[in-house]
Design an enzyme around this catalytic site. Sequence first.
Site: not given
Length: 325
Positions: A82-84, A87
Site C-alpha cells: 500500500q505504499c502509494g 503516501a
Amino acid sequence: MSGCPVPSLQPPPLPPPPPAPLHPADKKKKFYQTIGGSRSPVEGDNTEPLLLIRQRESSFSRALQWTLVNAYVPSLIQDGPQCGLVALWMAAHLLQPSVDMDAVVQAALGRGFTAQGEMFSARNMALLAEEVCGCKAELLSGGLSGNNATKLVAHLWSRQPVLIPYDEDYNHEPCQRGGHRAHWAVASGVLLGVDQGGLDTESTQPDLTLPWIHLRRDSSSYCTPCPAANISLFREVYILAKQGKSLRYQLWSLDSVARSNEQLKGMDPQRCGDGTQYVLPQGGMEAGLAGQAVLLHISTQCDSGAHKQHRVLQSTKKTFLNCQQ
C-alpha cells in the site's frame, strides 16, 4: 435359520471445522512493521529535518548558503503493498486533515486502480488524489530534471506535497533496480544550497541551533516565491520525504531520486509469478510510473510567486487533471 448380525451403517464423523482465519493483527509482521510499531514519529515542520542535517553536517559545504523549508506530514506504516496509498494519505493531511486511510483504500478499489493496494499508474494516482483530497493534481512527466526539477522545487518551496515513485533500497533510499523494488514516497520539503550571495535573506532567517541553515520566515504562507527561478542556480538540491516503511523523514539528493524514478521499467519477475493479481496500466510499469510524479496543489488565493513560476515553466509533456472537470 440365524443370520450374521448386520453391522450398523453409521455416517462417518464430520471433519473438524477449519481453523478460524487469522485476524490481520495476528499475521506475521514484516521487519519494518515491527520496527515502526516500537517507535514514535518526530513532529514539527523542521524538527526532524534539522536533526538529519546535524547528523550529516560535514556533508554540506560551507562555501554555499543553505535554506530549508518543510511542511510536516504524519507517518503511517503500510500494511501490504500500500505504499502509494499510504503516501497519498500522508500528503492528504496538508489538504484534508480528516482523510481516513480506509477511505483512501476503498476509493482506489472502487475505481479499479488497485487490487492489493498497489498503484502502478501515476495518472491514476493523480485522479485518486483529486477524488480523495478535493484538490487539483498535476501529473508531471518527462523526468525530474531540467524544467520539471525547477517546478518540483518551487512546488515544495511553496509547502505543497509531491508524490514520487522510485526504486527503494534496503535502507529506503532511492536505488536503481529497473522497477523491481518500485515504491512510493511523499516529498514535503526541500533543502537548497546556493552560491554565497544568491540567497534572499529577507525571506529567510538563520536557525538558532544551526545558524548556517536559513529557514523561511513565513512558514504558514504558500505564496513566498522560490529563491531561484531556475534549477541551474542551485548547486545542491535535497528533498525531504517519507514513505510507508518508516516513521522517519529521509533526506535524499534530487539527482538520486530522478535517476531512480526514470528507470522504473518492470515488476520483479518473482512478484509477477507469485499468482497475486495486480492492476497494471496499458504499457506496464514503465508507461505508468517512469519519469513521472504527482504535484498536489493546495487551494490558495495566491496568484504570484511560486504559482507564477509554475505558469512560466510549463512543460509540453505535463498533463493537468482538474477535479472540477
